[in-house]
Design an enzyme around this catalytic site. Structure first.
Site, PDB file in Angstrom:
ATOM      1  N   TRP A  49      34.627 -79.960  19.554  1.00 23.39           N
ATOM      2  CA  TRP A  49      33.653 -78.961  19.096  1.00 23.39           C
ATOM      3  C   TRP A  49      33.370 -77.868  20.122  1.00 23.39           C
ATOM      4  O   TRP A  49      33.111 -78.153  21.286  1.00 23.39           O
ATOM      5  CB  TRP A  49      32.326 -79.661  18.769  1.00 23.39           C
ATOM      6  CG  TRP A  49      31.231 -78.677  18.489  1.00 23.39           C
ATOM      7  CD1 TRP A  49      30.254 -78.265  19.357  1.00 23.39           C
ATOM      8  CD2 TRP A  49      31.023 -77.948  17.281  1.00 23.39           C
ATOM      9  NE1 TRP A  49      29.448 -77.329  18.747  1.00 23.39           N
ATOM     10  CE2 TRP A  49      29.897 -77.113  17.472  1.00 23.39           C
ATOM     11  CE3 TRP A  49      31.688 -77.913  16.045  1.00 23.39           C
ATOM     12  CZ2 TRP A  49      29.409 -76.260  16.485  1.00 23.39           C
ATOM     13  CZ3 TRP A  49      31.195 -77.066  15.058  1.00 23.39           C
ATOM     14  CH2 TRP A  49      30.071 -76.249  15.291  1.00 23.39           C
ATOM     15  N   MET A  50      33.337 -76.613  19.631  1.00 28.06           N
ATOM     16  CA  MET A  50      32.916 -75.479  20.460  1.00 28.06           C
ATOM     17  C   MET A  50      31.909 -74.635  19.679  1.00 28.06           C
ATOM     18  O   MET A  50      32.069 -74.433  18.479  1.00 28.06           O
ATOM     19  CB  MET A  50      34.132 -74.618  20.803  1.00 28.06           C
ATOM     20  CG  MET A  50      33.775 -73.336  21.559  1.00 28.06           C
ATOM     21  SD  MET A  50      35.222 -72.322  21.952  1.00 28.06           S
ATOM     22  CE  MET A  50      35.438 -71.443  20.405  1.00 28.06           C
ATOM     23  N   ASN A  51      30.846 -74.139  20.369  1.00 29.92           N
ATOM     24  CA  ASN A  51      30.085 -73.033  19.784  1.00 29.92           C
ATOM     25  C   ASN A  51      29.974 -71.879  20.783  1.00 29.92           C
ATOM     26  O   ASN A  51      31.020 -71.390  21.227  1.00 29.92           O
ATOM     27  CB  ASN A  51      28.775 -73.470  19.118  1.00 29.92           C
ATOM     28  CG  ASN A  51      27.794 -74.284  19.930  1.00 29.92           C
ATOM     29  OD1 ASN A  51      28.049 -75.439  20.227  1.00 29.92           O
ATOM     30  ND2 ASN A  51      26.661 -73.709  20.263  1.00 29.92           N
ATOM     31  N   ASP A  52      28.812 -71.419  21.130  1.00 32.02           N
ATOM     32  CA  ASP A  52      28.644 -70.126  21.813  1.00 32.02           C
ATOM     33  C   ASP A  52      29.540 -69.902  23.048  1.00 32.02           C
ATOM     34  O   ASP A  52      29.716 -70.810  23.853  1.00 32.02           O
ATOM     35  CB  ASP A  52      27.220 -69.983  22.364  1.00 32.02           C
ATOM     36  CG  ASP A  52      26.147 -70.403  21.405  1.00 32.02           C
ATOM     37  OD1 ASP A  52      26.442 -70.727  20.254  1.00 32.02           O
ATOM     38  OD2 ASP A  52      24.983 -70.422  21.834  1.00 32.02           O
ATOM     39  N   GLN A  68      29.968 -73.485  24.902  1.00 27.34           N
ATOM     40  CA  GLN A  68      29.275 -74.696  24.468  1.00 27.34           C
ATOM     41  C   GLN A  68      30.323 -75.665  23.925  1.00 27.34           C
ATOM     42  O   GLN A  68      31.083 -75.329  22.998  1.00 27.34           O
ATOM     43  CB  GLN A  68      28.247 -74.350  23.382  1.00 27.34           C
ATOM     44  CG  GLN A  68      27.056 -73.579  23.896  1.00 27.34           C
ATOM     45  CD  GLN A  68      26.119 -74.466  24.699  1.00 27.34           C
ATOM     46  OE1 GLN A  68      25.318 -75.199  24.145  1.00 27.34           O
ATOM     47  NE2 GLN A  68      26.234 -74.404  26.018  1.00 27.34           N
ATOM     48  N   TRP A  76      28.740 -80.764  16.604  1.00 26.90           N
ATOM     49  CA  TRP A  76      27.860 -80.495  17.744  1.00 26.90           C
ATOM     50  C   TRP A  76      27.294 -81.801  18.318  1.00 26.90           C
ATOM     51  O   TRP A  76      27.032 -82.748  17.575  1.00 26.90           O
ATOM     52  CB  TRP A  76      26.722 -79.576  17.270  1.00 26.90           C
ATOM     53  CG  TRP A  76      25.850 -79.039  18.370  1.00 26.90           C
ATOM     54  CD1 TRP A  76      26.039 -77.881  19.054  1.00 26.90           C
ATOM     55  CD2 TRP A  76      24.655 -79.636  18.886  1.00 26.90           C
ATOM     56  NE1 TRP A  76      25.032 -77.712  19.978  1.00 26.90           N
ATOM     57  CE2 TRP A  76      24.172 -78.767  19.892  1.00 26.90           C
ATOM     58  CE3 TRP A  76      23.951 -80.808  18.624  1.00 26.90           C
ATOM     59  CZ2 TRP A  76      23.010 -79.037  20.634  1.00 26.90           C
ATOM     60  CZ3 TRP A  76      22.799 -81.084  19.348  1.00 26.90           C
ATOM     61  CH2 TRP A  76      22.342 -80.204  20.340  1.00 26.90           C
ATOM     62  N   SER A 109      23.261 -72.825  26.280  1.00 25.42           N
ATOM     63  CA  SER A 109      23.883 -71.533  26.584  1.00 25.42           C
ATOM     64  C   SER A 109      23.238 -70.813  27.767  1.00 25.42           C
ATOM     65  O   SER A 109      22.065 -71.019  28.080  1.00 25.42           O
ATOM     66  CB  SER A 109      23.819 -70.627  25.356  1.00 25.42           C
ATOM     67  OG  SER A 109      24.747 -71.094  24.420  1.00 25.42           O
ATOM     68  N   ARG A 182      15.137 -70.443  25.625  1.00 28.10           N
ATOM     69  CA  ARG A 182      16.501 -70.715  26.082  1.00 28.10           C
ATOM     70  C   ARG A 182      17.420 -69.495  26.175  1.00 28.10           C
ATOM     71  O   ARG A 182      17.074 -68.399  25.814  1.00 28.10           O
ATOM     72  CB  ARG A 182      17.151 -71.742  25.160  1.00 28.10           C
ATOM     73  CG  ARG A 182      17.210 -71.332  23.698  1.00 28.10           C
ATOM     74  CD  ARG A 182      17.933 -72.420  22.898  1.00 28.10           C
ATOM     75  NE  ARG A 182      17.975 -72.124  21.485  1.00 28.10           N
ATOM     76  CZ  ARG A 182      17.084 -72.561  20.605  1.00 28.10           C
ATOM     77  NH1 ARG A 182      16.084 -73.319  20.992  1.00 28.10           N
ATOM     78  NH2 ARG A 182      17.216 -72.248  19.327  1.00 28.10           N
ATOM     79  N   GLU A 234      17.906 -66.152  19.514  1.00 26.19           N
ATOM     80  CA  GLU A 234      18.734 -66.884  20.480  1.00 26.19           C
ATOM     81  C   GLU A 234      19.655 -65.906  21.211  1.00 26.19           C
ATOM     82  O   GLU A 234      19.879 -64.781  20.773  1.00 26.19           O
ATOM     83  CB  GLU A 234      19.607 -67.924  19.747  1.00 26.19           C
ATOM     84  CG  GLU A 234      18.821 -68.946  18.948  1.00 26.19           C
ATOM     85  CD  GLU A 234      19.690 -70.015  18.287  1.00 26.19           C
ATOM     86  OE1 GLU A 234      19.302 -71.189  18.340  1.00 26.19           O
ATOM     87  OE2 GLU A 234      20.739 -69.686  17.716  1.00 26.19           O
ATOM     88  N   TRP A 315      26.271 -71.144  11.713  1.00 29.01           N
ATOM     89  CA  TRP A 315      25.641 -72.472  11.663  1.00 29.01           C
ATOM     90  C   TRP A 315      25.497 -72.991  10.232  1.00 29.01           C
ATOM     91  O   TRP A 315      25.280 -74.180  10.022  1.00 29.01           O
ATOM     92  CB  TRP A 315      24.285 -72.462  12.374  1.00 29.01           C
ATOM     93  CG  TRP A 315      24.423 -72.491  13.864  1.00 29.01           C
ATOM     94  CD1 TRP A 315      24.078 -71.503  14.735  1.00 29.01           C
ATOM     95  CD2 TRP A 315      24.950 -73.559  14.664  1.00 29.01           C
ATOM     96  NE1 TRP A 315      24.368 -71.882  16.021  1.00 29.01           N
ATOM     97  CE2 TRP A 315      24.903 -73.140  16.003  1.00 29.01           C
ATOM     98  CE3 TRP A 315      25.487 -74.816  14.372  1.00 29.01           C
ATOM     99  CZ2 TRP A 315      25.354 -73.931  17.066  1.00 29.01           C
ATOM    100  CZ3 TRP A 315      25.937 -75.608  15.416  1.00 29.01           C
ATOM    101  CH2 TRP A 315      25.867 -75.171  16.745  1.00 29.01           C
TER     102      TRP A 315
HETATM  103  C1  FRU Z   1      23.142 -70.763  19.555  1.00 29.90           C
HETATM  104  C2  FRU Z   1      22.523 -71.992  20.185  1.00 29.90           C
HETATM  105  C3  FRU Z   1      21.782 -71.623  21.443  1.00 29.90           C
HETATM  106  C4  FRU Z   1      21.800 -72.901  22.214  1.00 29.90           C
HETATM  107  C5  FRU Z   1      23.149 -73.477  21.863  1.00 29.90           C
HETATM  108  C6  FRU Z   1      23.204 -74.973  21.792  1.00 29.90           C
HETATM  109  O1  FRU Z   1      24.225 -71.033  18.740  1.00 29.90           O
HETATM  110  O2  FRU Z   1      21.675 -72.633  19.255  1.00 29.90           O
HETATM  111  O3  FRU Z   1      20.481 -71.110  21.237  1.00 29.90           O
HETATM  112  O4  FRU Z   1      21.658 -72.711  23.590  1.00 29.90           O
HETATM  113  O5  FRU Z   1      23.501 -72.925  20.612  1.00 29.90           O
HETATM  114  O6  FRU Z   1      24.506 -75.425  21.651  1.00 29.90           O
END
Ligand code: FRU
Length: 514
Positions: A49-52, A68, A76, A109, A182, A234, A315
């Protein structure tokens, strides 16, 4: 060719410094980037898994991309910072995980800067430190009904980002009792010679200043009554651009087409306070799949570009998309600029010029009535078009991106509603989520003017840049075979299309595992 999967099994050891001491052996199975739906010219992790995007910083000729990352699953989970580097923003080398969660929490992040003047004292005479500024998210806080579980912390590296040490005095910014607190983005503010942090605080941005990256003082707040507020704010970014200041703010949900999206404000920043040019809401990208994007730190002045990259997902369904053994990719790197318009300053995005190295010879075409543009082999391409109506009001048109299975992705202009749109409802798999379908639209009124379109089409993503990036739409799709056939349809008999079609090459050809 794309239907079979090749795996290389690699056993390797990650040398990682967590609070300065841990070496964690990890077994990783890496793929050859030929699985179904694997994008061919976009960054994606080999697996899981990858996000930001996080900590993007240019240093010693390398573009660092942290992200992330949850290395144990394709959804996640406890967040780490994954890591990759590139010398050209196009081809990427995967490096071991940079930051692991610890007793203070998951690593959410954040950003990274090079501390050239050693303001933090964490560098050494030979080598300035790269400082990562990130959010600790303590997973035990929420179940215990606490509100103070997100704090800001730093880690540093003096070996070109290869190993990281978490600062002993963390957190550097404790939580004042606010649940959403954050995603610190730090810049060096030249005029006042100090660091400025933009932090997302529930429904607004707070700005903090620091002489040394460890002591932070609140300067001001922005946004409680400005911009879009359909969801939590965010991942901010603050930077000077073409004589103005830009504040990017992602929000989830509340995007123009539902779910996650990134809005921006153009204005001024005097070292303490950000003032927006007006109260309008402006979107960096109207498509469903560009979130949490920020820009690179440390780009040399002689280059001077402001380079952006976002998480190419949403998301609403990001954790359900039909890919394995990984999930998610990033957008292509994009260069931002300011375009002054009668309605105020607009932030434009265009693909970074480095991507041009992937182009083959241009195939030129002219269409004066409905027609096929090009049957491509391979299915990853850049299509550029100028569409005009002989000085008359622009009429509706539609591009159909199709394959042999008749999957069809629509990209069009609707002259009645004055909208551009992307429609992926008939473009392959959609049933993995209730939220994936529905036409994505963006307000657009070309009047009598020509429209220029640039489409970057990968095996499962479309990035649409209109009029040199004045309007952008990014959208994923999941077809079993590439959409390599394009036809143009119009209601107006006089529409003229001049175009160029470039085949693109894959960036992972030489990929041999981590
Ligand atoms: C945005 C977010 C950030 C948080 C991160 C957690 O996509 O929700 O606000 O730091 O992802 O993975």
């Amino acid at each position: 060719m794309r239907r079979y999967v090749t795996y290389l099994f690699t056993l390797f050891v990650i040398g990682c410094t967590t609070q300065g001491e841990m070496n964690v052996p990890v077994t990783t199975e890496t793929a050859a980037y030929l699985e179904p739906h694997r994008l061919q010219f976009h960054f994606s992790p080999p697996e899981m898994w990858m996000n930001d995007p996080n900590g993007m910083v240019y240093h010693h000729g390398e573009y660092h991309l942290f992200y992330q990352y949850y290395p144990d699953s394709t959804v996640w989970g406890p967040m780490h910072w994954g890591h990759a580097i590139s010398k050209d923003l196009v081809h990427w080398e995967h490096l071991p995980i940079a930051l692991y969660p610890d007793s203070m929490g998951y690593i959410f992040s954040g950003s990274a800067v090079v501390d050239h003047q050693n303001t933090s004292g964490l560098g050494n005479p030979d080598e300035p430190a790269i400082i990562a500024i990130y959010t600790y998210h303590d997973p035990e806080g929420h179940p215990a009904s606490r509100r103070d579980f997100q704090t800001q912390a730093i880690a540093f590296s003096t070996d070109k980002g290869r190993t990281w040490t978490k600062y002993k005095g963390n957190p550097v910014l404790p939580n004042p009792g606010i649940q959403d607190y954050r995603d610190p983005k730090v810049i060096w503010h030249q005029e006042t010679e100090r660091w400025i942090m933009a932090l997302a605080v529930k429904d607004h941005i707070r700005f903090y200043s620091s002489p040394n990256l460890t002591d932070w003082k609140e300067e001001s707040r922005f946004g409680e009554t400005t911009g879009a507020h359909g969801g939590v704010w965010e991942c901010p970014d603050l930077f000077p651009l073409d004589g103005r200041w830009v504040l990017l703010v992602s929000l989830n949900p509340g995007g123009p087409n539902g779910g996650s999206a990134t809005q921006y404000f153009v204005g001024d920043f005097d070292g303490k306070t950000f003032t927006a040019q007006d109260n309008s809401t402006r979107w960096l990208d109207y498509g469903r799949d560009n979130y949490a994007g920020v820009t690179w730190a440390g780009i040399p002045e002689r280059d001077g570009r402001r380079i952006f990259m976002g998480w190419m997902s949403n998301w609403d369904y990001g954790q359900k998309v039909p890919t394995t053994p990984w999930r998610s990719a990033m957008t292509v790197p994009r260069v931002l600029n300011i375009l002054p318009t009668p309605a105020g300053d607009v932030v434009t995005s265009v693909p970074a010029r480095e991507l041009a190295q992937l182009r083959g010879e241009p195939v030129q075409f002219i269409i004066t009535k409905d027609g096929a543009i090009k049957t491509a082999s391979g299915g990853i391409y850049n299509l550029e078009m100028e569409i005009s109506n002989g000085g008359n009001e622009m009429e509706s048109f539609e591009l159909h991106l199709t394959n042999a299975e008749n999957d069809t992705l629509l990209v069009g202009y609707d002259a009645v509603n004055k909208q551009l749109y992307i429609d992926r409802d008939k473009a392959g798999k959609t049933d993995f989520s209730d939220n994936f379908t529905g036409r994505q639209t963006a307000p657009f009124n070309p009047g009598r003017k020509m429209i220029s379109l640039s489409l970057l089409v990968d095996t499962g993503s479309l990035e649409l840049f209109v009029n040199q990036g004045e309007l952008v739409m990014t959208s994923l799709f999941f077809t079993d075979n590439p959409l390599s056939h394009v036809t143009f349809h119009s209601s107006g008999p006089k529409l003229m299309v001049y175009g160029r079609w470039f085949k693109l090459s894959a960036i992972w050809d030489n990929y041999v595992g981590m």
